[in-house]
Design a protein around this motif. Structure first.
Motif, PDB file in Angstrom:
ATOM      1  N   ASN A 181      -6.218  -1.856  10.649  1.00  0.00           N
ATOM      2  CA  ASN A 181      -4.830  -1.407  10.467  1.00  0.00           C
ATOM      3  C   ASN A 181      -4.760  -0.382   9.342  1.00  0.00           C
ATOM      4  OD1 ASN A 181      -3.139  -3.582  12.206  1.00  0.00           O
ATOM      5  ND2 ASN A 181      -4.839  -4.611  11.191  1.00  0.00           N
ATOM      6  N   PRO A 182      -5.345   0.812   9.549  1.00  0.00           N
ATOM      7  CA  PRO A 182      -5.433   1.796   8.462  1.00  0.00           C
ATOM      8  C   PRO A 182      -4.086   2.262   7.938  1.00  0.00           C
ATOM      9  CG  PRO A 182      -6.069   2.778  10.576  1.00  0.00           C
ATOM     10  CD  PRO A 182      -5.993   1.296  10.789  1.00  0.00           C
ATOM     11  N   ASP A 183      -3.072   2.326   8.791  1.00  0.00           N
ATOM     12  CA  ASP A 183      -1.749   2.718   8.304  1.00  0.00           C
ATOM     13  C   ASP A 183      -1.229   1.705   7.288  1.00  0.00           C
ATOM     14  OD1 ASP A 183      -1.935   4.837   9.981  1.00  0.00           O
ATOM     15  OD2 ASP A 183      -0.353   4.213  11.369  1.00  0.00           O
ATOM     16  N   ALA A 184      -1.403   0.426   7.590  1.00  0.00           N
ATOM     17  CA  ALA A 184      -0.974  -0.610   6.657  1.00  0.00           C
ATOM     18  C   ALA A 184      -1.789  -0.544   5.373  1.00  0.00           C
ATOM     19  CB  ALA A 184      -1.117  -1.988   7.308  1.00  0.00           C
ATOM     20  N   ALA A 185      -3.097  -0.324   5.494  1.00  0.00           N
ATOM     21  CA  ALA A 185      -3.954  -0.229   4.310  1.00  0.00           C
ATOM     22  C   ALA A 185      -3.509   0.917   3.412  1.00  0.00           C
ATOM     23  CB  ALA A 185      -5.409  -0.040   4.736  1.00  0.00           C
ATOM     24  N   GLN A 186      -3.199   2.044   4.033  1.00  0.00           N
ATOM     25  CA  GLN A 186      -2.774   3.217   3.273  1.00  0.00           C
ATOM     26  C   GLN A 186      -1.453   2.951   2.562  1.00  0.00           C
ATOM     27  OE1 GLN A 186      -3.055   6.802   5.571  1.00  0.00           O
ATOM     28  NE2 GLN A 186      -1.603   7.908   4.310  1.00  0.00           N
ATOM     29  N   GLN A 187      -0.526   2.296   3.242  1.00  0.00           N
ATOM     30  CA  GLN A 187       0.777   2.012   2.649  1.00  0.00           C
ATOM     31  C   GLN A 187       0.672   0.961   1.542  1.00  0.00           C
ATOM     32  OE1 GLN A 187       2.796   0.942   6.225  1.00  0.00           O
ATOM     33  NE2 GLN A 187       2.612   2.994   7.056  1.00  0.00           N
ATOM     34  N   TRP A 188      -0.277   0.061   1.670  1.00  0.00           N
ATOM     35  CA  TRP A 188      -0.482  -0.974   0.655  1.00  0.00           C
ATOM     36  C   TRP A 188      -1.172  -0.400  -0.583  1.00  0.00           C
ATOM     37  CZ3 TRP A 188      -5.360  -4.316   0.492  1.00  0.00           C
ATOM     38  CH2 TRP A 188      -5.296  -5.254  -0.558  1.00  0.00           C
ATOM     39  N   LEU A 189      -2.232   0.377  -0.373  1.00  0.00           N
ATOM     40  CA  LEU A 189      -3.047   0.852  -1.490  1.00  0.00           C
ATOM     41  C   LEU A 189      -2.504   2.112  -2.141  1.00  0.00           C
ATOM     42  CD1 LEU A 189      -6.589   0.253   0.063  1.00  0.00           C
ATOM     43  CD2 LEU A 189      -5.425  -1.142  -1.664  1.00  0.00           C
ATOM     44  N   ALA A 190      -1.787   2.938  -1.393  1.00  0.00           N
ATOM     45  CA  ALA A 190      -1.278   4.196  -1.947  1.00  0.00           C
ATOM     46  C   ALA A 190       0.202   4.363  -1.630  1.00  0.00           C
ATOM     47  CB  ALA A 190      -2.088   5.373  -1.412  1.00  0.00           C
ATOM     48  N   PRO A 191       1.034   3.444  -2.103  1.00  0.00           N
ATOM     49  CA  PRO A 191       2.473   3.586  -1.861  1.00  0.00           C
ATOM     50  C   PRO A 191       3.039   4.718  -2.704  1.00  0.00           C
ATOM     51  CG  PRO A 191       2.091   1.787  -3.378  1.00  0.00           C
ATOM     52  CD  PRO A 191       0.739   2.272  -2.940  1.00  0.00           C
ATOM     53  N   THR A 192       4.233   5.112  -2.382  1.00  0.00           N
ATOM     54  CA  THR A 192       4.887   6.126  -3.195  1.00  0.00           C
ATOM     55  C   THR A 192       5.022   5.601  -4.620  1.00  0.00           C
ATOM     56  OG1 THR A 192       6.152   6.910  -1.298  1.00  0.00           O
ATOM     57  CG2 THR A 192       6.952   7.526  -3.481  1.00  0.00           C
ATOM     58  N   PRO A 193       4.438   6.298  -5.592  1.00  0.00           N
ATOM     59  CA  PRO A 193       4.484   5.795  -6.963  1.00  0.00           C
ATOM     60  C   PRO A 193       5.877   5.931  -7.555  1.00  0.00           C
ATOM     61  CG  PRO A 193       3.471   7.960  -6.910  1.00  0.00           C
ATOM     62  CD  PRO A 193       3.696   7.553  -5.475  1.00  0.00           C
ATOM     63  N   PRO A 194       6.208   5.077  -8.532  1.00  0.00           N
ATOM     64  CA  PRO A 194       7.514   5.200  -9.183  1.00  0.00           C
ATOM     65  C   PRO A 194       7.563   6.447 -10.055  1.00  0.00           C
ATOM     66  CG  PRO A 194       6.167   3.561 -10.296  1.00  0.00           C
ATOM     67  CD  PRO A 194       5.413   3.963  -9.060  1.00  0.00           C
ATOM     68  N   GLY A 195       8.750   6.908 -10.309  1.00  0.00           N
ATOM     69  CA  GLY A 195       8.900   8.087 -11.161  1.00  0.00           C
ATOM     70  C   GLY A 195       8.578   9.343 -10.394  1.00  0.00           C
ATOM     71  N   PRO A 196       8.232  10.411 -11.109  1.00  0.00           N
ATOM     72  CA  PRO A 196       7.889  11.674 -10.441  1.00  0.00           C
ATOM     73  C   PRO A 196       6.722  11.474  -9.488  1.00  0.00           C
ATOM     74  CG  PRO A 196       8.180  11.995 -12.796  1.00  0.00           C
ATOM     75  CD  PRO A 196       8.197  10.513 -12.569  1.00  0.00           C
ATOM     76  N   VAL A 197       6.873  11.920  -8.252  1.00  0.00           N
ATOM     77  CA  VAL A 197       5.848  11.715  -7.233  1.00  0.00           C
ATOM     78  C   VAL A 197       4.792  12.801  -7.353  1.00  0.00           C
ATOM     79  CG1 VAL A 197       5.382  11.528  -4.783  1.00  0.00           C
ATOM     80  CG2 VAL A 197       7.509  10.626  -5.711  1.00  0.00           C
ATOM     81  N   THR A 198       3.625  12.457  -7.869  1.00  0.00           N
ATOM     82  CA  THR A 198       2.508  13.395  -7.955  1.00  0.00           C
ATOM     83  C   THR A 198       1.268  12.730  -7.408  1.00  0.00           C
ATOM     84  OG1 THR A 198       1.760  12.689 -10.148  1.00  0.00           O
ATOM     85  CG2 THR A 198       3.497  14.370 -10.072  1.00  0.00           C
ATOM     86  N   ALA A 199       0.329  13.569  -6.973  1.00  0.00           N
ATOM     87  CA  ALA A 199      -0.915  13.025  -6.427  1.00  0.00           C
ATOM     88  C   ALA A 199      -1.675  12.248  -7.494  1.00  0.00           C
ATOM     89  CB  ALA A 199      -1.780  14.160  -5.882  1.00  0.00           C
ATOM     90  N   GLU A 200      -1.642  12.737  -8.737  1.00  0.00           N
ATOM     91  CA  GLU A 200      -2.473  12.124  -9.767  1.00  0.00           C
ATOM     92  C   GLU A 200      -1.961  10.760 -10.200  1.00  0.00           C
ATOM     93  OE1 GLU A 200      -5.873  11.806 -11.879  1.00  0.00           O
ATOM     94  OE2 GLU A 200      -5.259  13.157 -10.289  1.00  0.00           O
ATOM     95  N   THR A 201      -0.627  10.612 -10.354  1.00  0.00           N
ATOM     96  CA  THR A 201      -0.108   9.303 -10.738  1.00  0.00           C
ATOM     97  C   THR A 201      -0.412   8.275  -9.653  1.00  0.00           C
ATOM     98  OG1 THR A 201       2.054   9.883  -9.816  1.00  0.00           O
ATOM     99  CG2 THR A 201       1.729  10.236 -12.174  1.00  0.00           C
TER     100      THR A 201
END
Length: 726
Positions: free
Chosen positions: A322-342
């Motif tokens: 279930n790669p979509d679920a894995a991606q959403q679990w491990l790399a959710p939208t971070p809080p605050g300013p959305v940047t790749a690095e955070t």
């Protein structure tokens, strides 16, 4: 439609009956009795019956869809439509529709009743044992209606307890000579684990019928069920290890899938297809649980039907499918300013902490993490994240995907100074790295990258590529070092780099010819040198760690890279260049129709060692040769310039430069020993007039190669490549 068909069937039969009566009254003036009689031989009678049968079958489907929707097994679509279920490969007949919907639901509920009775009394009302009921359940375990009805009857909150109850029911309570068996002496019957596996299939099948809200609620209920006190925060004392072992076995149920595409490896299989929202919420819950705790010893031990120390063991296995679920679990939208690095920093820290739950090595836990990275790298970009509206910006260009891959592979690679992977994991890592050749090239340059992911530029060679994961020296050295221990994995990884280099140099050559700027071409061959230096260093370091023949492994890589580089122009005429190269490399061994570049350049390598004991290696000489080959393939030299090289060289250049100044670089994708030697000697003879960035290119290659080699293998094994500076 159903009413119309029934009306049409009835009206046809009424008309037939009237005609038949008239025919009889009038003494059969026409010979049409076979058409209008009331017997089965009557054509009109049969066709009217056919219409009625179609209407009946449609009514059955409608009734089944209504029943499944009313029970919540098949949710209503966004357009208000309802549906019934049929497994793949089964004909859409009324009989099958009933069997896999209301019939399956009835059977699932009855199975729950029978199992409860057998656990309590030893057998159910039909005299079947617990083992027999489990075996029967396993034959229906992947039918959503069956699983949903079973779970509805027993309750999700009780699901993890049932396998434990089976163990209790089937375990001996006394010894033949008398006395009670201590819990620490119990041996697992195997039936509780078998039931947990079957329940895992049923849970997965049922979850595919849930909407996202129902799925998240189910995940919360199931997670709370493994707490002694669901009202408490997660803590070692609040976790029931027996029920946690059951949950791990449920979520860790497998299907027989070849994970790495290689027949030579034995895979543990892939997880099952679960509802994504269910898995994401379950991951959020289980990530909070403690791991490695010592279970309470009040009664001397506990029953176990799976892993009872790592709360993520089953979940991580489920994520492999279930790669979509894995991606959403491990790399959710971070809080605050959305940047790749955070996002990347958060993901790496979380994955490293989770990965510490169990040893990293030649085991399923490690294979599963590698499989998640490979599956996510192959999956399409997600338009939205479950429960959010901001994933678009975070995953623009595959940022979330690259973040997930970077987090997993860096955590794997930095799990210790030395890494051990199974052949399955080696192939999966190679597959993943092969999809990010630019990320590998940037990471292979001396010194750790400043970020965990990279947005490609706009040059033609990288245009259209998604966000690239980047890796620390330690992580990449360990990963490539392991890839280098498996021929199939190394071939795939090397082919991806060779193809990327070829097209990058070709695009840079166009820039050079059109604008006179040779900087992109010089950068391309220097970056190739960095990768080759890093790869040979990584393979050498890992080989030394595990006691393999380092020189032999490095030479195999050098020969492989050379043969792939000489073959890529031919392979590029096809549609799938990497696949063509890999197939060719796997079917043709050095020593048959291929030439070993290390043997061909033996004299030149010895001379190079005398000049520089540190930087020049077998690989450096080969890399300088391949860099010259790339420049020749780029077509930036005129026939007159090449003829001048041939005329003034002390080496016989006739094997490479024809009498008319055209190049002869082989016609079958392989170069001879004489050609390799001539190309190497030509490196310092290539003209640099109006090509300033290429002046001294061989020395530049030497520096890049040596620095990257040292980054991957800093010296003896007491010195470790640089990890990320957290």
């Amino acid at each position: 439609m159903i009413d119309t068909l029934n009306d049409r069937s009835a009206s046809h039969d009424d008309a037939r009956s009237q005609v038949y009566s008239s025919l009889w009254i009038n003494c059969y003036p026409l010979d049409i009795d076979p058409l209008v009689s009331s017997g089965e031989s009557s054509t009109i009678y049969q066709r009217a019956g056919d219409l009625a049968t179609i209407a009946s079958d449609l009514q059955t489907r409608l009734d089944e869809a209504k029943a499944m929707n009313d029970s919540g097994i098949t949710p209503m679509g966004s357009d208000g439509s309802i549906s019934y279920y049929l497994p793949d490969g089964y004909a859409d007949t009324a009989e099958n529709v009933v069997a896999y919907n209301s019939g399956a639901a009835s059977d699932g509920e009855q199975a729950a009743i029978n199992l409860e009775e057998a656990i309590e009394n030893g057998t159910d009302e039909h005299g079947r044992s617990v083992e027999e009921i489990i075996a029967e359940m396993s034959r229906h375990q992947d039918i959503p209606a069956y699983g949903a009805a079973f779970i509805e009857h027993v309750g999700l909150e009780n699901l993890t307890q049932i396998p434990i109850d089976v163990e209790v029911a089937l375990e001996p309570t006394g010894r033949p000579g008398g006395g009670v068996v201590p819990h620490t002496d119990y041996e697992e019957s195997g039936h509780g684990r078998a039931l947990a596996d079957t329940l895992g299939h049923m849970l997965a099948a049922a979850s595919t019928t849930w909407d996202d809200e129902t799925a998240r609620e189910a995940a919360d209920t199931l997670a709370r069920s493994i707490q002694d006190n669901p009202g408490e925060d997660w803590a070692a004392g609040s976790v029931d290890p027996a029920r946690m072992s059951a949950l791990n076995t449920m979520l860790g149920a497998s299907r027989d899938v070849d994970l790495d595409g290689q027949d030579s490896t034995e895979d543990a299989g892939s997880g099952l297809d679960f509802n994504d929202a269910f898995l994401v919420q379950m991951g959020t819950n289980l990530e909070q649980m403690p791991s490695g705790f010592t279970p309470p010893a009040a009664d001397g031990g506990h029953r176990s039907v799976g892993d009872d120390s790592n709360p993520l063991d089953g979940l991580v296995h489920a994520m492999t499918a279930n790669p979509d679920a894995a991606q959403q679990w491990l790399a959710p939208t971070p809080p605050g300013p959305v940047t790749a690095e955070t996002g990347a920093n958060s993901t790496l820290s979380r994955v490293q902490e989770m990965m510490d739950n169990a040893p990293v090595g030649d085991n399923r836990w490690t294979d599963d993490w590698a499989a998640i990275a490979e599956a996510v790298s192959e999956s399409p970009m997600l338009p939205t994240s479950i429960g959010t509206d901001t994933q678009d910006s975070f995953d623009s260009g595959g940022t979330s995907r690259a973040t997930t891959v970077s987090g997993i592979l860096n955590a794997l690679g930095e799990s210790g100074e030395q890494l051990t992977l199974s052949d399955t994991a080696r192939n999966l890592v190679a597959e993943t790295l092969s999809r990010y050749p630019l990320g590998v090239q940037v990471s292979a340059q001396a010194g750790n990258p400043g970020t965990l992911t990279l947005s490609p530029g706009e040059s033609d060679s990288v245009a259209g590529r998604s966000e690239q994961p980047l890796f620390s020296d330690l992580a990449l050295s360990n990963l490539i070092g392991q890839v280098g221990q498996n021929d199939d994995a190394l071939t795939l990884f090397t082919a991806s780099q060779i193809v990327f280099n070829y097209y990058r140099a070709r695009e840079a050559a166009i820039v050079a010819r059109e604008s006179g700027d040779h900087t992109p071409l010089a950068d391309a061959v220097k970056d190739q040198a960095s990768v080759d230096g890093f790869v040979t260093g990584a393979i050498s370091r890992t080989s030394e760690q595990i006691g393999a023949e380092a020189d032999s492994k490095v030479r195999s890589y050098i020969d492989l890279a050379a043969n792939l580089a000489s073959a890529v122009p031919l392979a590029s005429e096809g549609g799938t260049v990497i696949k063509t190269l890999v197939g060719s490399a796997r079917s043709t061994a050095v020593g048959t129709t291929r030439t070993s570049i290390t043997e061909a350049l033996a004299d030149s390598e010895e001379e190079a060692r005398q000049n520089s004991a540190d930087a020049y290696t077998d690989g450096l000489v080969a890399n300088q040769t391949l860099a010259t080959l790339a420049l020749l393939q780029a077509g930036i030299y005129t026939p007159d310039e090449l003829m001048s090289i041939r005329a003034h060289s002390t080496t016989d250049m006739s094997t490479v430069i024809n009498n008319d100044g055209t190049l002869n670089l082989g016609s079958n994708g392989s170069l001879t020993a004489e050609q390799y030697d001539a190309i190497y000697q030509m490196g310092d003879l290539l003209p640099t007039d109006d090509r300033a960035p290429l002046a001294g290119i061989q020395q530049d290659i030497s520096v890049e190669y040596g620095d990257s080699h040292a980054a991957a293998h800093p010296g003896d094994l007491t010195v470790t490549p640089s990890p990320w500076d957290h």
